[in-house]
Design a protein around this motif. Sequence first.
Motif, PDB file in Angstrom:
ATOM      1  N   GLN A 103      -3.184   4.118   0.039  1.00 55.71           N
ATOM      2  CA  GLN A 103      -1.986   3.359  -0.603  1.00 55.71           C
ATOM      3  C   GLN A 103      -1.403   3.994  -1.879  1.00 55.71           C
ATOM      4  OE1 GLN A 103      -3.572  -0.164  -2.125  1.00 55.71           O
ATOM      5  NE2 GLN A 103      -5.281   0.671  -3.239  1.00 55.71           N
ATOM      6  N   PHE A 104      -0.429   3.770  -2.219  1.00 53.43           N
ATOM      7  CA  PHE A 104       0.152   4.261  -3.040  1.00 53.43           C
ATOM      8  C   PHE A 104       0.791   3.281  -4.470  1.00 53.43           C
ATOM      9  CE2 PHE A 104       1.007   6.786   0.309  1.00 53.43           C
ATOM     10  CZ  PHE A 104       1.044   8.335  -0.125  1.00 53.43           C
ATOM     11  N   ILE A 105       0.396   3.896  -5.586  1.00 58.09           N
ATOM     12  CA  ILE A 105       0.428   3.074  -6.693  1.00 58.09           C
ATOM     13  C   ILE A 105       1.413   3.766  -7.489  1.00 58.09           C
ATOM     14  CG2 ILE A 105      -1.699   1.749  -6.610  1.00 58.09           C
ATOM     15  CD1 ILE A 105      -2.613   3.650  -8.906  1.00 58.09           C
ATOM     16  N   PRO A 113      -1.232   8.523  -4.741  1.00 52.11           N
ATOM     17  CA  PRO A 113      -1.958   8.146  -3.577  1.00 52.11           C
ATOM     18  C   PRO A 113      -3.587   7.699  -3.856  1.00 52.11           C
ATOM     19  CG  PRO A 113      -2.252  10.531  -3.442  1.00 52.11           C
ATOM     20  CD  PRO A 113      -1.287  10.209  -4.633  1.00 52.11           C
ATOM     21  N   LEU A 116      -7.762   4.097   0.610  1.00 52.33           N
ATOM     22  CA  LEU A 116      -8.185   2.620   1.063  1.00 52.33           C
ATOM     23  C   LEU A 116      -9.748   2.696   1.227  1.00 52.33           C
ATOM     24  CD1 LEU A 116      -5.062   1.777   3.267  1.00 52.33           C
ATOM     25  CD2 LEU A 116      -5.736   0.982   1.051  1.00 52.33           C
TER      26      LEU A 116
END
Length: 190
Positions: A103-105, A113, A116
């Motif tokens: 997932q990217f924040i 990245p 997960l």
Amino acid sequence: MQDRMTLSQFSSYVFINFFNTINSHWDQANDYLTTEAEVYQWLDLMSYHGLLLDQQVKALKQEAFHTEKIRDFRDQSRSYFYSKENEEEFTHMLSKWTKGSLQFIFEQGALVPVPLKGGADGLLALLAYQMLHHKEAGIWEKISACQNDDCLALFVNQKGRRKWCSMDVCGNRMKARKHYSKKKAGQASE
């Protein structure tokens, strides 16, 4: 780990540091990822140097690390960068590791990245993503193996003229060997 991983082989690229978790010291290969504790130490070292964010390390530490899987991935990747053959096959393998695994924040002004999954699967997804990201940036063409036959290190050769992972370590050793062999050859001819 921090004491054992020499700074001469330390890179600003996480995946290069990952590759160099196997190196040679006094003509003996040393593997720094043989236990789960060593993987934790390596992650902490990458975090300490700001190469992995706390969120990434926290996500990775949520599951156990299967070191054999990690070492197999490292060895396959190192083999590619030594031979630079079958690029399409290698990039396909890396792409498979990243699918649905990250997932990217938004952190520090950039998309970052975060795995997960934890453990080996999360670490390999993160490393695969970073390798693919740096391929796109043209870094893969600059990755070189140290020309000291006793050294196993890979490094990013930014200007294309570098021969050794470190001038302080391998460069000096190779120059000293060359000087000694010339001196010895000169003495033998007298």
